[in-house]
Design an enzyme around this catalytic site. Structure first.
Site, short mmCIF file in Angstrom:
data_model
loop_
_atom_site.label_atom_id
_atom_site.label_comp_id
_atom_site.label_asym_id
_atom_site.label_seq_id
_atom_site.Cartn_x
_atom_site.Cartn_y
_atom_site.Cartn_z
N ASP A 21 116.34 -55.70 -21.52
CA ASP A 21 115.81 -54.33 -21.58
C ASP A 21 114.54 -54.21 -20.75
O ASP A 21 113.58 -54.96 -20.96
CB ASP A 21 115.47 -53.96 -23.04
CG ASP A 21 116.68 -53.56 -23.85
OD1 ASP A 21 117.79 -53.48 -23.28
OD2 ASP A 21 116.52 -53.32 -25.07
N GLY A 47 120.52 -55.10 -25.87
CA GLY A 47 121.98 -55.09 -25.96
C GLY A 47 122.33 -54.92 -27.43
O GLY A 47 121.83 -55.66 -28.28
N GLY A 231 118.74 -40.11 -39.13
CA GLY A 231 117.30 -40.12 -38.82
C GLY A 231 116.48 -39.80 -40.06
O GLY A 231 116.65 -40.44 -41.11
N ASP A 263 120.71 -50.61 -34.45
CA ASP A 263 121.18 -52.00 -34.47
C ASP A 263 120.61 -52.73 -35.69
O ASP A 263 121.31 -53.53 -36.33
CB ASP A 263 120.74 -52.73 -33.20
CG ASP A 263 121.31 -52.06 -31.96
OD1 ASP A 263 122.37 -51.43 -32.07
OD2 ASP A 263 120.68 -52.16 -30.89
O1 RIB Z 1 120.72 -49.94 -29.24
C1 RIB Z 1 119.66 -50.24 -28.37
C2 RIB Z 1 120.17 -51.03 -27.21
O2 RIB Z 1 121.07 -50.24 -26.47
C3 RIB Z 1 119.09 -51.45 -26.24
O3 RIB Z 1 118.55 -52.70 -26.55
C4 RIB Z 1 119.79 -51.37 -24.90
O4 RIB Z 1 119.95 -52.61 -24.32
C5 RIB Z 1 121.13 -50.71 -25.15
O5 RIB Z 1 122.19 -51.59 -25.10
#
Ligand code: RIB
Length: 310
Positions: A21, A47, A231, A263
């Site tokens: 990133d 990612g 959110g 994530d």
């Molecule tokens: O969900 C956030 C991620 O989405 C980031 O880290 C970026 O790399 C994208 O894949």
């Protein structure tokens, strides 16, 4: 025939992408045709799949990550990350032809919101045959977690494999892209955010009543449990027997960067399910983990440790 690494075992198996990133922080995000001055820049591990794996590992789960990187400096960043977080590198494929993926992120310094462009690089090259090398891992894990940042036919193949074993499957349908209806019957937990849920539902979701209707829609499609993250409106949970909202967290720290908050949520959900938490408790836990991740900069680097949650 390909070898099957029968001895590798984990609580959670995550399939997805790793990218480096490149994050730019500014007081306001530029609009089309505009240039603005930034107030900060950093490069760090990102990612969606890799972020989710790190989130779960930092919460104490034994995690394996199935992904693909390039033979370059960004790939080394991934390997260092997995070493630091007790994730076995054996399941990370290294491409000789394709570079490690990268992402460009623009982050609003005032409220932490972002806009992201992701170039998956080697991640997109992972194949069904490579997944099959670790079929034992996919079928024997307690929870199988994936997203939509690699090829969708590979994702579907892995979801089917996971369901042929004993795994609870989670699909975090991000980024929102068209998927075949066949996908839904292999999903135990579906975790879109508000905008992703609107994409799959085809209608706006502005409140809990609309989230409840969207949840019903996903259940009819074949998903066993729908969890829509909204959110500051918390999350809305639905399955065939019940549905309820869970409120958002009143954060103590300032929101610095919302990158990877979804994530953190999916990784924590996997960890909670693996530890057999009751679903309400599990959702509260995932909301907490996700909230805390927004008080730190970066994606994987912002995932909290279990000790910070307690
Ligand atoms: O969900 C956030 C991620 O989405 C980031 O880290 C970026 O790399 C994208 O894949």
């Amino acid at each position: 025939s390909v070898p099957n690494y029968a001895r590798l075992m984990s609580d959670i198996c995550v399939l997805g992408n790793f990218v480096a990133d490149n994050s730019f922080y500014a007081k306001q995000l530029p609009v089309k045709g505009q240039t603005v001055f930034g107030s900060g820049y950093q490069v760090g591990p990102g990612g969606k799949g890799s972020n989710q794996a790190i989130a779960a590992a930092r919460l104490g789960s034994k995690v394996n990550f199935l992904g693909k990187i390039g033979e370059d400096a960004n790939g080394k960043m991934a390997i260092d990350l997995y070493k630091k977080n007790n994730i076995d590198q054996k399941t990370v494929f290294i491409s000789k032809e394709h570079p490690t993926g990268v992402a460009g992120l623009m982050i609003n310094k005032d409220d932490g919101t972002n806009a992201i462009i992701v170039c998956p690089g080697a991640s997109m090259e992972i194949t069904k045959q490579e997944i099959d090398k670790f079929s034992n891992l996919v079928t024997s894990c307690k929870v199988f977690l994936t997203q939509l940042e690699i090829k969708t036919d590979v994702t579907l193949h892995a979801l089917k494999l996971a369901k042929s074993g004993n795994a609870i499957t989670i699909l975090n349908p991000a980024p929102a892209i068209k998927i075949e209806d066949e996908f839904f019957k292999y999903i135990d937990f579906f975790t879109p955010n508000e905008t992703e849920a609107e994409f799959y539902y085809g209608k706006k979701i502005q409140n809990h009543d609309e989230a409840k209707l969207a949840g019903e829609f996903f259940i009819k499609k074949g998903v066993k449990n729908s969890i829509i993250t909204l959110g500051d409106k918390g999350v809305y949970f639905s399955n065939n027997e019940t549905d309820f909202p869970v409120p958002a967290l009143d954060l103590k720290g300032k929101v610095l960067d919302t990158t990877g908050a979804g994530d953190a949520f999916s990784g924590a959900l996997a960890s909670g399910l693996e530890k057999k938490m009751d679903i309400k408790e599990c959702l509260k836990f995932a909301i907490k983990v996700s909230g805390i991740s927004t008080t730190k900069k970066g994606a994987a680097d912002a995932m909290p440790l279990l000790s910070e949650i307690n």
